[in-house]
Enzyme design. Structure first.
Site, PDB file in Angstrom:
ATOM      1  CG  ASP A 223       1.310 -51.137  66.337  1.00  0.00           C
ATOM      2  OD1 ASP A 223       1.513 -50.194  67.225  1.00  0.00           O
ATOM      3  OD2 ASP A 223       0.550 -50.965  65.342  1.00  0.00           O
ATOM      4  CG  HIS A 549       1.433 -53.074  74.517  1.00  0.00           C
ATOM      5  ND1 HIS A 549       0.562 -54.283  74.912  1.00  0.00           N
ATOM      6  CD2 HIS A 549       1.100 -53.142  73.295  1.00  0.00           C
ATOM      7  CE1 HIS A 549       0.141 -54.848  73.991  1.00  0.00           C
ATOM      8  NE2 HIS A 549       0.576 -54.012  73.015  1.00  0.00           N
ATOM      9  CG  ASP A 597       5.295 -50.363  84.667  1.00  0.00           C
ATOM     10  OD1 ASP A 597       5.216 -50.287  83.405  1.00  0.00           O
ATOM     11  OD2 ASP A 597       6.174 -50.523  85.342  1.00  0.00           O
ATOM     12  CD  GLU A 606       0.895 -49.440  71.931  1.00  0.00           C
ATOM     13  OE1 GLU A 606      -0.187 -49.584  71.995  1.00  0.00           O
ATOM     14  OE2 GLU A 606       1.401 -49.991  70.859  1.00  0.00           O
TER      15      GLU A 606
HETATM   16  O1  9MR Z   1      -0.501 -54.430  70.370  1.00  0.00           O
HETATM   17  C1  9MR Z   1      -1.450 -53.661  69.966  1.00  0.00           C
HETATM   18  C2  9MR Z   1      -1.190 -52.393  70.393  1.00  0.00           C
HETATM   19  O2  9MR Z   1      -0.144 -51.809  69.869  1.00  0.00           O
HETATM   20  C3  9MR Z   1      -2.685 -51.538  70.170  1.00  0.00           C
HETATM   21  O3  9MR Z   1      -2.438 -50.158  70.467  1.00  0.00           O
HETATM   22  C4  9MR Z   1      -3.818 -52.031  70.537  1.00  0.00           C
HETATM   23  C5  9MR Z   1      -5.093 -51.353  70.132  1.00  0.00           C
HETATM   24  O4  9MR Z   1      -5.182 -51.131  68.733  1.00  0.00           O
HETATM   25  O5  9MR Z   1      -3.971 -53.416  70.159  1.00  0.00           O
HETATM   26  C6  9MR Z   1      -2.825 -54.263  70.595  1.00  0.00           C
HETATM   27  O6  9MR Z   1      -3.070 -55.375  70.055  1.00  0.00           O
HETATM   28  C7  9MR Z   1      -3.873 -56.472  70.613  1.00  0.00           C
HETATM   29  C8  9MR Z   1      -5.255 -56.564  69.854  1.00  0.00           C
HETATM   30  O7  9MR Z   1      -5.761 -55.082  69.663  1.00  0.00           O
HETATM   31  C9  9MR Z   1      -6.170 -57.438  70.557  1.00  0.00           C
HETATM   32  N1  9MR Z   1      -5.420 -58.665  70.667  1.00  0.00           N
HETATM   33  C10 9MR Z   1      -4.320 -58.652  71.419  1.00  0.00           C
HETATM   34  C11 9MR Z   1      -3.146 -57.671  70.916  1.00  0.00           C
HETATM   35  C12 9MR Z   1      -2.265 -57.690  71.696  1.00  0.00           C
HETATM   36  O8  9MR Z   1      -2.323 -57.280  73.097  1.00  0.00           O
HETATM   37  O1  9MR Z   2      -2.979 -43.012  69.992  1.00  0.00           O
HETATM   38  C1  9MR Z   2      -4.231 -43.716  69.664  1.00  0.00           C
HETATM   39  C2  9MR Z   2      -5.471 -43.212  70.466  1.00  0.00           C
HETATM   40  O2  9MR Z   2      -5.842 -41.654  70.399  1.00  0.00           O
HETATM   41  C3  9MR Z   2      -6.664 -43.963  69.933  1.00  0.00           C
HETATM   42  O3  9MR Z   2      -7.544 -43.715  70.943  1.00  0.00           O
HETATM   43  C4  9MR Z   2      -6.276 -45.601  70.113  1.00  0.00           C
HETATM   44  C5  9MR Z   2      -7.446 -46.430  69.773  1.00  0.00           C
HETATM   45  O4  9MR Z   2      -7.892 -46.248  68.577  1.00  0.00           O
HETATM   46  O5  9MR Z   2      -5.158 -45.738  69.046  1.00  0.00           O
HETATM   47  C6  9MR Z   2      -4.121 -45.178  69.712  1.00  0.00           C
HETATM   48  O6  9MR Z   2      -3.085 -45.464  68.730  1.00  0.00           O
HETATM   49  C7  9MR Z   2      -2.707 -46.717  68.930  1.00  0.00           C
HETATM   50  C8  9MR Z   2      -2.710 -47.270  67.468  1.00  0.00           C
HETATM   51  O7  9MR Z   2      -4.150 -47.497  66.988  1.00  0.00           O
HETATM   52  C9  9MR Z   2      -1.941 -48.626  67.180  1.00  0.00           C
HETATM   53  N1  9MR Z   2      -0.394 -48.286  67.616  1.00  0.00           N
HETATM   54  C10 9MR Z   2      -0.243 -48.081  69.026  1.00  0.00           C
HETATM   55  C11 9MR Z   2      -1.048 -46.823  69.376  1.00  0.00           C
HETATM   56  C12 9MR Z   2      -0.966 -46.312  70.561  1.00  0.00           C
HETATM   57  O8  9MR Z   2      -1.583 -47.116  71.509  1.00  0.00           O
END
Ligand code: 9MR
Ligand code: 9MR
Length: 630
Positions: A223, A549, A597, A606
């Site tokens: 993101d 991701h 994957d 991610e």
């Molecule tokens: O793309 C987002 C990712 O970077 C985050 O780790 C994740 C959890 O916060 O959320 C992803 O975004 C999703 C969102 O939470 C829910 N709608 C779909 C988004 C893309 O898959």
């Molecule tokens: O790395 C983070 C993990 O420890 C948490 O459990 C998770 C849900 O809150 O979020 C992870 O961080 C994501 C962040 O919220 C949005 N950018 C992508 C991060 C990795 O997925």
């Protein structure tokens, strides 16, 4: 003179072509059957039935002989895990590229492994000292993936894992001359439409009534959010990687012109240039003097609503918002800015002074607001990064300020913190963005300081004891992973790598080879010696993660976009199954097999700066040549 592509990228392309061992479908589906699971038909339509067939084909092709697919160092441990229910040892053969047997021996029966759900044997060919490409290990008529044995094994990963950060830069074009045409892109979030940031960013409603220039820094992950608590640990690890190498006398490998970044040739070590890109951003996140909460750091800045995949950074049209300041973010700023003051001083004293001033201001502000927590509900358009335990962050920041200044007030904050003596600072599951007391410990253990000798001795002993604990964890498992079977959380690969950093630090403190061996076996796990027979690092190994991701490296969704660049680490198995793809495809998985994957599986697949930072740290460590053991 800079040429592109550099040898590593050619090599990975070749590796890909050579991969006839298993269809790429294995990348998507290896997780499912490797633990012996059978797919339930459930709501399966024709599409998912076809996928199940591909799954079965891929799983059938997974070899039970699991190795570091990138290879092994001539002077390092060379171990493989063999999946077998046999209760007697099996014969293993190491064969060179010509097919000739280079070494042979017997496996050790290890039996049931909780993390993978498999019965395993251990094959140890550490005594073999030959070098070359194209080795395979053969057990019971099954061959491993091919691998190299060579001293320069980690040279490519040292620069590729570090280059990840340039790729993730916000606020600057990613130049084709540095990364090649496929990964080049215009600057993101520099105030040019359709971007609505990041040069003049307002706060969320009710948080502030002014705007702030928060351009630059690294995008967090797949993101486009920029989060101070996660940027902090990532920048810290990059700077620490350099500081560690300088203490070891090996910093030239991280010096100027060692990375493909715009600053190469400026006289400053490239790893520090890269870290500075983030440090500058972190300092821009500080609330200015004269405003409410002056000196605190805004917790994060990100899109008002989640964007879909793919979204190129320069095409993100969401409004960008600053979220309210937090104690945790402020202490991340204090810690990293103090570390900046210490480590940048020989290269840019004015910058070092500015860092120290920011760090002091942040520390004072955090003391005045010690319990301002980012809420876990704040996860629209960006991650929450919530954390209500910040005493560890106080300890980390105090340690860095003490290491930078030697001042009594910071020393008192160190020694009066419960984290200074707590055994919870270094845990079996490892430190992470939320649990940062270990970072303070590591600094106090390695950076010369004026704590009483007995106290420093105790701090150092806590690091070596934790490292011995990780070695014991590894020894008790089929795959020598330095986390327990219940440690496969979101981003488990960073728990794994962070524990390896503790072992590497123990090696620096003691010179004991077993700690280096633990680090190298951790690399084995990441690079293919695991239940999925898969390397979690793009471009490394015979079969590797390539659909992480990411909104720009979204090739799986749009063929005109690239896959992640070489050196990108996937988050790794997460038994919590916290995304829809993981829930649909991985139900019932053994902890270490809860990975897929697939670009949709953000909770297992991610990429993030705080996961690639420890990989880069370890690759730099592993790449260093050691004098042969006498
Ligand atoms: O793309 C987002 C990712 O970077 C985050 O780790 C994740 C959890 O916060 O959320 C992803 O975004 C999703 C969102 O939470 C829910 N709608 C779909 C988004 C893309 O898959
Ligand atoms: O790395 C983070 C993990 O420890 C948490 O459990 C998770 C849900 O809150 O979020 C992870 O961080 C994501 C962040 O919220 C949005 N950018 C992508 C991060 C990795 O997925």
């Amino acid at each position: 003179m800079l040429t592109f592509p550099h040898p590593h990228h050619r090599r990975s392309a070749r590796t890909r072509r050579r991969t006839g061992r298993r269809a790429t479908a294995g990348l998507l589906t290896a997780a499912l059957l490797s633990g012996g699971l059978v797919l339930a038909p459930g709501a399966a339509g024709a599409q998912s039935a076809a996928r199940d067939l591909a799954t079965a084909a891929a799983a059938a092709a997974i070899t039970p002989v699991r190795v570091n697919q990138a290879g092994y160092l001539p002077d390092g441990p060379k171990r493989a895990t063999v999946v077998s229910a046999a209760t007697e040892p099996l014969t293993w053969q190491l064969r060179g590229a010509s097919g000739a047997v280079a070494a042979a021996g017997r496996t050790v029966v290890r039996g049931a492994d909780a993390a993978s759900g498999e019965a395993t044997h251990l094959a140890d060919f550490s005594a073999y000292r030959g070098t070359g490409p194209g080795y395979v290990l053969v057990v019971d008529g099954r061959s491993s993936a091919p691998f190299d044995i060579r001293a320069d094994l980690y040279d490519g990963l040292r620069s590729d894992a570090m280059a990840f950060f340039y790729h993730q830069r916000s606020g600057t074009p990613i130049e084709a001359s540095l990364v090649g045409p496929a990964h080049a892109r215009p600057a993101g979030h520099v105030g040019i439409a359709p971007n609505q940031g990041d040069t003049n960013v307002p706060c969320q409603a009710g948080v502030c009534d002014y705007t702030q220039d928060v351009r630059g820094g690294w995008y967090d992950a797949g993101d486009h959010g920029k989060y101070v608590v996660n940027g902090g640990i990532s920048a810290w690890l990059l700077v620490d990687s350099f500081a560690r190498a300088r203490r070891a006398g090996t910093a030239s490998a991280l010096g100027d012109s060692t990375l493909r970044i715009p600053e190469r040739g400026n006289g400053v070590p490239d790893v520090l240039d890269e870290a500075r890109w983030e440090l500058d951003f972190l300092m821009r996140m500080q609330v200015p003097a004269g405003r409410p909460y002056a000196g605190m750091a805004f917790h994060k800045i990100h899109d008002a609503a989640w964007t879909g995949l793919p979204t190129r950074p320069e095409l993100d049209s969401q409004p960008r918002e600053l979220h309210r300041p937090s104690t945790a973010a402020t202490l991340n700023l204090a810690a990293t800015a103090a570390q900046c003051a210490r480590v940048f001083a020989p290269y840019d004293s004015a910058y070092a002074k500015r860092c120290l001033s920011v760090a002091r201001t942040a520390w004072t502000a955090a003391q005045a607001n010690p319990a301002l927590y980012a809420p876990d509900s704040d996860s629209t358009g960006g991650g929450a990064y919530n954390d209500t335990q910040v005493t560890d962050d106080f300890y980390w920041a105090a340690s860095e300020l003490y290491a930078a200044t030697g001042e009594r007030a910071y020393r008192d904050a160190v020694t009066s913190s419960p984290w200074h003596t707590s055994s919870s600072a270094l845990t079996p599951t490892g430190f992470n963005w939320a649990d940062t007391a270990a970072l303070g410990r590591l600094t106090l253990a390695t950076v010369p300081n004026k704590l009483p000798a007995a106290d420093i001795g105790r701090v150092r002993a806590s690091v070596t004891a934790a490292a011995d604990g990780h070695l014991a964890t590894m020894a008790g498992q089929g795959y020598a992973v330095p986390i327990p079977a219940n440690g496969y959380v979101w981003g488990s690969n960073s728990q794994v790598t962070n524990n390896a950093i503790v072992m590497a630090t123990a090696y620096a403190l003691t010179g004991q080879q077993r700690y280096r061996a633990g680090v190298l076996e951790t690399m084995d796990y990441l690079l293919g010696r695991n239940t999925l027979d898969l390397s979690y690092v793009t471009g490394y190994g015979d079969t590797y993660a390539r659909n992480q991701h990411h909104r720009f490296w979204a090739h799986q969704y749009d063929a005109s976009l690239p896959n992640p660049p070489a050196g990108s680490l996937a988050g790794g198995p997460n038994s919590g199954l916290q995304d829809p793809v993981a829930q649909e495809r991985l139900a019932g998985c053994s902890p270490a097999a809860c990975y897929i994957d697939d670009i949709g599986s953000y909770s297992t697949n991610e990429v993030t700066v705080n996961w690639n930072a420890p990989l880069a740290w370890l690759a730099a460590f592993a790449a260093e040549r050691r004098a042969p053991k006498s």
